[in-house]
Design an enzyme around this catalytic site. Structure first.
Site, PDB file in Angstrom:
ATOM      1  N   LYS A  22     -46.745 132.658  41.335  1.00 42.63           N
ATOM      2  CA  LYS A  22     -46.398 134.026  40.915  1.00 42.63           C
ATOM      3  C   LYS A  22     -46.349 134.951  42.128  1.00 42.63           C
ATOM      4  CE  LYS A  22     -49.717 136.822  39.259  1.00 42.63           C
ATOM      5  NZ  LYS A  22     -49.832 138.132  39.922  1.00 42.63           N
ATOM      6  N   ASN A  23     -47.352 134.868  42.994  1.00 39.68           N
ATOM      7  CA  ASN A  23     -47.464 135.826  44.093  1.00 39.68           C
ATOM      8  C   ASN A  23     -46.568 135.510  45.279  1.00 39.68           C
ATOM      9  OD1 ASN A  23     -49.165 137.236  42.479  1.00 39.68           O
ATOM     10  ND2 ASN A  23     -51.041 136.663  43.574  1.00 39.68           N
ATOM     11  N   CYS A 117     -55.327 150.163  38.364  1.00 38.90           N
ATOM     12  CA  CYS A 117     -55.324 149.018  37.446  1.00 38.90           C
ATOM     13  C   CYS A 117     -56.785 148.673  37.209  1.00 38.90           C
ATOM     14  CB  CYS A 117     -54.503 147.877  38.019  1.00 38.90           C
ATOM     15  SG  CYS A 117     -55.446 146.675  38.911  1.00 38.90           S
ATOM     16  N   ARG A 122     -56.342 150.513  44.066  1.00 40.36           N
ATOM     17  CA  ARG A 122     -55.208 149.792  44.655  1.00 40.36           C
ATOM     18  C   ARG A 122     -54.116 150.741  45.154  1.00 40.36           C
ATOM     19  NH1 ARG A 122     -53.913 144.658  41.062  1.00 40.36           N
ATOM     20  NH2 ARG A 122     -52.957 143.942  42.983  1.00 40.36           N
ATOM     21  N   ASP A 305     -58.775 135.988  44.056  1.00 37.18           N
ATOM     22  CA  ASP A 305     -58.144 135.584  42.782  1.00 37.18           C
ATOM     23  C   ASP A 305     -58.809 134.364  42.179  1.00 37.18           C
ATOM     24  OD1 ASP A 305     -54.716 136.510  43.661  1.00 37.18           O
ATOM     25  OD2 ASP A 305     -56.483 137.667  43.097  1.00 37.18           O
ATOM     26  N   ARG A 397     -49.224 136.831  31.974  1.00 39.34           N
ATOM     27  CA  ARG A 397     -48.583 137.404  33.163  1.00 39.34           C
ATOM     28  C   ARG A 397     -48.570 136.386  34.294  1.00 39.34           C
ATOM     29  NH1 ARG A 397     -50.455 143.365  34.578  1.00 39.34           N
ATOM     30  NH2 ARG A 397     -48.960 142.831  36.193  1.00 39.34           N
TER      31      ARG A 397
HETATM   32  C1  EPZ Z   1     -52.095 140.861  46.221  1.00 39.60           C
HETATM   33  O1  EPZ Z   1     -52.314 142.154  45.692  1.00 39.60           O
HETATM   34  C2  EPZ Z   1     -52.002 139.935  45.020  1.00 39.60           C
HETATM   35  N1  EPZ Z   1     -50.860 140.313  44.178  1.00 39.60           N
HETATM   36  C3  EPZ Z   1     -53.305 140.011  44.220  1.00 39.60           C
HETATM   37  O2  EPZ Z   1     -53.218 139.067  43.154  1.00 39.60           O
HETATM   38  C4  EPZ Z   1     -54.457 139.597  45.142  1.00 39.60           C
HETATM   39  O3  EPZ Z   1     -55.670 139.728  44.446  1.00 39.60           O
HETATM   40  C5  EPZ Z   1     -54.470 140.503  46.382  1.00 39.60           C
HETATM   41  O4  EPZ Z   1     -53.195 140.447  47.045  1.00 39.60           O
HETATM   42  C6  EPZ Z   1     -55.536 140.085  47.392  1.00 39.60           C
HETATM   43  O5  EPZ Z   1     -55.317 138.763  47.780  1.00 39.60           O
HETATM   44  C7  EPZ Z   1     -49.621 139.948  44.577  1.00 39.60           C
HETATM   45  O6  EPZ Z   1     -49.431 139.322  45.606  1.00 39.60           O
HETATM   46  C8  EPZ Z   1     -48.489 140.358  43.676  1.00 39.60           C
HETATM   47  P1  EPZ Z   1     -53.898 143.961  48.831  1.00 39.60           P
HETATM   48  P2  EPZ Z   1     -52.186 143.442  46.671  1.00 39.60           P
HETATM   49  O7  EPZ Z   1     -52.869 144.991  49.195  1.00 39.60           O
HETATM   50  O8  EPZ Z   1     -51.182 143.161  47.717  1.00 39.60           O
HETATM   51  C9  EPZ Z   1     -56.509 147.858  49.578  1.00 39.60           C
HETATM   52  C10 EPZ Z   1     -53.370 138.334  40.934  1.00 39.60           C
HETATM   53  O9  EPZ Z   1     -54.344 138.179  40.193  1.00 39.60           O
HETATM   54  N2  EPZ Z   1     -55.230 148.516  49.921  1.00 39.60           N
HETATM   55  O10 EPZ Z   1     -54.021 142.749  49.677  1.00 39.60           O
HETATM   56  O11 EPZ Z   1     -51.999 144.629  45.796  1.00 39.60           O
HETATM   57  C11 EPZ Z   1     -56.573 147.434  48.115  1.00 39.60           C
HETATM   58  O12 EPZ Z   1     -57.029 148.495  47.306  1.00 39.60           O
HETATM   59  C12 EPZ Z   1     -53.279 139.573  41.803  1.00 39.60           C
HETATM   60  O13 EPZ Z   1     -52.434 137.513  41.052  1.00 39.60           O
HETATM   61  C13 EPZ Z   1     -55.229 149.858  50.291  1.00 39.60           C
HETATM   62  O14 EPZ Z   1     -56.277 150.504  50.323  1.00 39.60           O
HETATM   63  O15 EPZ Z   1     -53.620 143.489  47.332  1.00 39.60           O
HETATM   64  C14 EPZ Z   1     -57.559 146.287  48.158  1.00 39.60           C
HETATM   65  O16 EPZ Z   1     -58.873 146.812  48.149  1.00 39.60           O
HETATM   66  C15 EPZ Z   1     -54.436 140.523  41.560  1.00 39.60           C
HETATM   67  N3  EPZ Z   1     -54.049 150.452  50.610  1.00 39.60           N
HETATM   68  C16 EPZ Z   1     -57.290 145.643  49.527  1.00 39.60           C
HETATM   69  O17 EPZ Z   1     -56.605 146.633  50.296  1.00 39.60           O
HETATM   70  C17 EPZ Z   1     -52.847 149.774  50.586  1.00 39.60           C
HETATM   71  O18 EPZ Z   1     -51.801 150.368  50.905  1.00 39.60           O
HETATM   72  C18 EPZ Z   1     -56.410 144.389  49.463  1.00 39.60           C
HETATM   73  O19 EPZ Z   1     -55.300 144.702  48.658  1.00 39.60           O
HETATM   74  C19 EPZ Z   1     -52.868 148.402  50.208  1.00 39.60           C
HETATM   75  C20 EPZ Z   1     -54.062 147.801  49.883  1.00 39.60           C
END
Ligand code: EPZ
Length: 417
Positions: A22-23, A117, A122, A305, A397
């Site tokens: 998915k990701n 969410c 996020r 995850d 999902r």
């Molecule tokens: C990706 O989400 C995945 N989703 C998530 O999988 C996964 O849990 C996550 O990466 C971490 O591995 C997809 O790839 C579609 P991040 P993402 O940006 O990119 C903070 C699932 O279950 N952050 O790596 O949204 C954020 O709040 C989903 O399949 C900021 O502060 O995660 C978090 O604390 C859930 N500002 C941390 O960084 C930003 O601009 C990591 O988030 C971006 C992120």
């Protein structure tokens, strides 16, 4: 709303095939916005999030055609509406991944800010900051990101934290920029590498994907290509946990252990035998697992995850374990539902202390997010009696035909409307 009814107590056995990730699929479908030529994708998982993404880019003017059982052809020659509306984005945060490609291809984009969410605020500030560093004019008004750039310019970007979709968005913006972009503190997740492989097949010049420093040399345009989506490592890990908790013996095919070292290591620590051969992984579980402590961190460390799934297996393992969640600020919602099944879990800030109990007892529980739902399924497979999981649209999902795949492995599970 659909529910899942599980009769616990049956060890899983047999074989199941893993679907495309998915990701990886979500950013890669957005990469089709970058070229006016058709893109052919195979091994695309049949998931609600994928359907949502196809609807989103379809309403932008991209032509979507099914090809075979798990194939797709996307043609964005007629791309004419660089907009992602709130009603689309609110159902799937990954919609933010259209921002970089739209800016690169069309020079403008209007994308709704994703709301919060269940697992955390996020924010997408790193996506915006990186695009601004590349020369984009970006305003946030009435809940929308309004972005424009005649042509993005290469820049050196250092993200404040490791962000998976942030790295992916910036990489997709950079491939058509004027000059060289370097993304430092880049995410190293395999899904980022799979996206880079797809972009390179389209003619992009990228080096360093999979490391924390990715260099992209912008080109004038990208051509069409064919790309096969990598296997889903989180789906793989989820089924391995389901077999582990039920004392089962399974083989998963069409997958790869290459990206699951940290998870396989923890499963072995818990007492499971795990063997890998080509594109399959086999697990043979002991009658009772040993507790394993985990700490989530960016790849290649233990993936957030997989945190909820390991909390479930620790509920019925011997001993106590500490689970530390360092990525998201509210990713323990499965704990209160597991406690309804009889688990002994104490939460203190970003730590959960899980003490194994002799057994769990079936109950009605509620799914709150995708991986929390998976955790409840895993617990339900071993709980005595019946477990009814509500709100399983979260599961749909990210897990293709989960009750079919589990039933094939011997689980007594069915979907009830
Ligand atoms: C990706 O989400 C995945 N989703 C998530 O999988 C996964 O849990 C996550 O990466 C971490 O591995 C997809 O790839 C579609 P991040 P993402 O940006 O990119 C903070 C699932 O279950 N952050 O790596 O949204 C954020 O709040 C989903 O399949 C900021 O502060 O995660 C978090 O604390 C859930 N500002 C941390 O960084 C930003 O601009 C990591 O988030 C971006 C992120």
């Amino acid at each position: 709303m659909d529910k899942l009814l599980i009769q616990g107590g049956t060890p899983l056995s047999g074989e199941a095939a893993i679907s495309g990730a998915k990701n990886a699929a979500l950013p890669i479908l957005c990469a089709s916005l970058l070229s006016a030529e058709p893109m052919h994708f195979i091994n695309v998982p049949h998931l609600n999030d994928v359907s949502t993404m196809l609807r989103l880019i379809g309403q932008m003017g991209v032509e979507v055609t099914m090809e075979g059982n798990d194939g797709l052809v996307l043609n964005s020659h007629g791309l004419n509406n660089p907009t992602a509306s709130y009603d689309m984005v609110k159902t799937m945060r990954a919609s933010i991944l259209v921002l970089g490609p739209l800016l690169a291809r069309c020079g403008e984009a209007k994308v709704s800010l994703p709301g919060g969410c269940a697992i955390g605020a996020r924010p997408v500030d790193q996506h915006i900051k990186g695009l601004q560093a590349m020369g984009a004019e970006i305003r946030v008004e009435n809940g929308y990101i309004l972005a424009s750039a005649s042509r993005l310019k290469g820049a050196r970007i250092v993200t404040d934290m490791v962000t998976v979709t942030g790295t992916e968005n910036l990489m997709m913006a950079a491939v058509l920029a004027d000059g060289e972009t370097i993304i430092e503190n880049a995410a190293r997740e395999p899904e980022v590498v799979d996206l880079a492989h797809c972009l390179m097949a389209m003619g992009a010049h990228i080096s360093g994907a999979g490391t924390d420093s990715i260099c992209i040399e912008g080109v004038e345009r990208l051509h069409g290509a064919t790309h096969s989506i990598m296997p889903d490592r989180i789906e793989t890990g989820t089924y391995l946990c389901a077999a582990a908790i039920t004392g089962g013996r399974i083989r998963l095919t069409n997958t790869s252990a290459a990206y699951l070292d940290s998870v396989v290591q923890k499963l072995r620590e818990s007492g499971c035998e795990v063997s890998t051969e080509g594109d399959s992984i086999a697990l043979n579980a002991p009658p009772r697992l040993k507790s394993v402590s985990i700490r989530t961190e960016p790849y290649p460390a233990f993936p957030t995850d997989m945190q909820a799934q390991f909390m479930a297996i620790n509920c019925v393992a011997d001993g106590s374990a500490v689970i530390r969640e360092t990525i998201f600020e509210n990713r323990f919602m499965h704990a209160v539902e597991l406690i309804r099944l009889g688990a002994d879990i104490r939460i203190e800030a970003s730590n959960a202390l899980v003490t194994g109990v002799p057994h769990l007892d079936g109950a009605t529980v509620m799914a709150t997010d995708l991986r929390a739902s998976a955790s409840l399924v895993i617990a339900g497979l071993v709980a005595q009696g019946e477990t009814l999981i509500e709100r399983i649209y979260h599961l749909d999902r990210g897990y293709e035909r989960i009750e079919e795949k589990l039933s094939k492995l011997g689980a007594r599970v069915r979907r009830v409307r």
